[in-house]
Scaffold this motif. Structure first.
Motif, PDB file in Angstrom:
ATOM      1  N   ALA A  33       7.919  -1.136   3.768  1.00  0.00           N
ATOM      2  CA  ALA A  33       8.118  -0.601   5.106  1.00  0.00           C
ATOM      3  C   ALA A  33       8.571  -1.753   5.997  1.00  0.00           C
ATOM      4  O   ALA A  33       8.103  -2.887   5.844  1.00  0.00           O
ATOM      5  CB  ALA A  33       6.832  -0.004   5.642  1.00  0.00           C
ATOM      6  N   MET A  34       9.469  -1.451   6.917  1.00  0.00           N
ATOM      7  CA  MET A  34      10.007  -2.459   7.808  1.00  0.00           C
ATOM      8  C   MET A  34       9.690  -2.094   9.248  1.00  0.00           C
ATOM      9  O   MET A  34       9.578  -0.905   9.598  1.00  0.00           O
ATOM     10  CB  MET A  34      11.521  -2.566   7.629  1.00  0.00           C
ATOM     11  N   ALA A  35       9.564  -3.107  10.069  1.00  0.00           N
ATOM     12  CA  ALA A  35       9.217  -2.855  11.462  1.00  0.00           C
ATOM     13  C   ALA A  35       9.847  -3.901  12.368  1.00  0.00           C
ATOM     14  O   ALA A  35      10.253  -4.979  11.922  1.00  0.00           O
ATOM     15  CB  ALA A  35       7.700  -2.870  11.645  1.00  0.00           C
ATOM     16  N   TRP A  36       9.927  -3.535  13.625  1.00  0.00           N
ATOM     17  CA  TRP A  36      10.295  -4.471  14.686  1.00  0.00           C
ATOM     18  C   TRP A  36       9.131  -4.567  15.659  1.00  0.00           C
ATOM     19  O   TRP A  36       8.544  -3.545  16.051  1.00  0.00           O
ATOM     20  CB  TRP A  36      11.546  -3.990  15.418  1.00  0.00           C
ATOM     21  N   PHE A  47       4.047  -3.841  18.725  1.00  0.00           N
ATOM     22  CA  PHE A  47       4.846  -2.975  17.862  1.00  0.00           C
ATOM     23  C   PHE A  47       5.944  -2.277  18.669  1.00  0.00           C
ATOM     24  O   PHE A  47       5.712  -1.836  19.799  1.00  0.00           O
ATOM     25  CB  PHE A  47       3.929  -1.940  17.219  1.00  0.00           C
ATOM     26  N   SER A  50       9.045   1.268  13.403  1.00  0.00           N
ATOM     27  CA  SER A  50       8.935   1.013  11.976  1.00  0.00           C
ATOM     28  C   SER A  50       9.626   2.131  11.209  1.00  0.00           C
ATOM     29  O   SER A  50       9.901   3.208  11.753  1.00  0.00           O
ATOM     30  CB  SER A  50       7.470   0.902  11.539  1.00  0.00           C
ATOM     31  N   SER A  52       9.983   3.822   6.981  1.00  0.00           N
ATOM     32  CA  SER A  52       9.417   3.836   5.637  1.00  0.00           C
ATOM     33  C   SER A  52      10.362   3.202   4.623  1.00  0.00           C
ATOM     34  O   SER A  52      11.548   3.005   4.908  1.00  0.00           O
ATOM     35  CB  SER A  52       9.125   5.277   5.221  1.00  0.00           C
ATOM     36  N   CYS A  96      11.376  -9.115  13.205  1.00  0.00           N
ATOM     37  CA  CYS A  96      11.423  -8.206  12.070  1.00  0.00           C
ATOM     38  C   CYS A  96      10.209  -8.486  11.186  1.00  0.00           C
ATOM     39  O   CYS A  96       9.817  -9.654  11.013  1.00  0.00           O
ATOM     40  CB  CYS A  96      12.723  -8.464  11.312  1.00  0.00           C
ATOM     41  N   LYS A  99       6.016  -4.885   5.196  1.00  0.00           N
ATOM     42  CA  LYS A  99       4.740  -4.687   4.512  1.00  0.00           C
ATOM     43  C   LYS A  99       4.954  -3.735   3.355  1.00  0.00           C
ATOM     44  O   LYS A  99       5.797  -2.836   3.428  1.00  0.00           O
ATOM     45  CB  LYS A  99       3.678  -4.108   5.453  1.00  0.00           C
ATOM     46  N   PRO A 103       4.863   2.862   6.494  1.00  0.00           N
ATOM     47  CA  PRO A 103       4.929   2.191   7.785  1.00  0.00           C
ATOM     48  C   PRO A 103       3.776   2.619   8.684  1.00  0.00           C
ATOM     49  O   PRO A 103       3.244   3.718   8.555  1.00  0.00           O
ATOM     50  CB  PRO A 103       6.260   2.683   8.354  1.00  0.00           C
ATOM     51  N   ARG A 105       2.147   1.911  12.950  1.00  0.00           N
ATOM     52  CA  ARG A 105       2.422   1.360  14.278  1.00  0.00           C
ATOM     53  C   ARG A 105       1.607   0.099  14.491  1.00  0.00           C
ATOM     54  O   ARG A 105       0.710   0.060  15.318  1.00  0.00           O
ATOM     55  CB  ARG A 105       2.070   2.391  15.347  1.00  0.00           C
ATOM     56  N   TYR A 111       1.243  -6.479   8.749  1.00  0.00           N
ATOM     57  CA  TYR A 111       2.556  -6.821   8.207  1.00  0.00           C
ATOM     58  C   TYR A 111       2.513  -8.223   7.618  1.00  0.00           C
ATOM     59  O   TYR A 111       2.042  -9.169   8.239  1.00  0.00           O
ATOM     60  CB  TYR A 111       3.627  -6.687   9.291  1.00  0.00           C
TER      61      TYR A 111
END
Length: 124
Positions: A33-36, A47, A50, A52, A96, A99, A103, A105, A111
């Motif tokens: 999973a990616m997030a900003w 947060f 994100s 999936s 960026c 994890k 995903p 929040r 992460y």
């Protein structure tokens, strides 16, 4: 191990748009999973959005819903954050993060991997 490198930050006027990009190394990008996240001066890292591993289930903080869109390209090992209708309060260093698994929040501690950050400045 995943290494992340952000790009695309800069200075933009309020109401303008920017697209941030995050390039990931590693053969298992599609399992993460990616997030900003973003961090304004003197504030905690928060947060933003994100997505999936499959590119579904985008999640957003309420303050960016309808203005920001997160997307990923597993063939290119990239995740983007498209930001429209930018406001001065969007000014921050954007990070960026990755994890394994689904995903969520945030929080920051969930992460495992982080990029170095890219500065976004929105002038009024």
């Amino acid at each position: 191990q995943v290494q992340l490198v952000e790009s695309g930050g800069g200075l933009v006027q309020a109401g303008g748009s920017l697209t941030l990009s995050c390039a990931a190394s590693g053969r298992t990008f599609s399992s993460y999973a990616m997030a900003w996240f973003r961090q304004a001066p003197g504030k905690e890292r928060d947060f933003v959005a994100s997505i999936s591993p499959s590119g579904r289930t985008p999640l957003y903080v309420d303050s960016v819903k309808g203005r920001f869109t997160i997307s990923r390209d597993n063939a290119k090992n990239t995740v983007d954050l498209h930001m429209n209708s930018l406001k001065p309060e969007d000014t921050a260093v954007y990070y960026c993060a990755a994890k394994p698994g689904p995903p969520i929040r945030g929080p920051v501690a969930a992460y495992n991997y982080w990029g170095q950050g890219t500065q976004v400045t929105v002038s009024s």
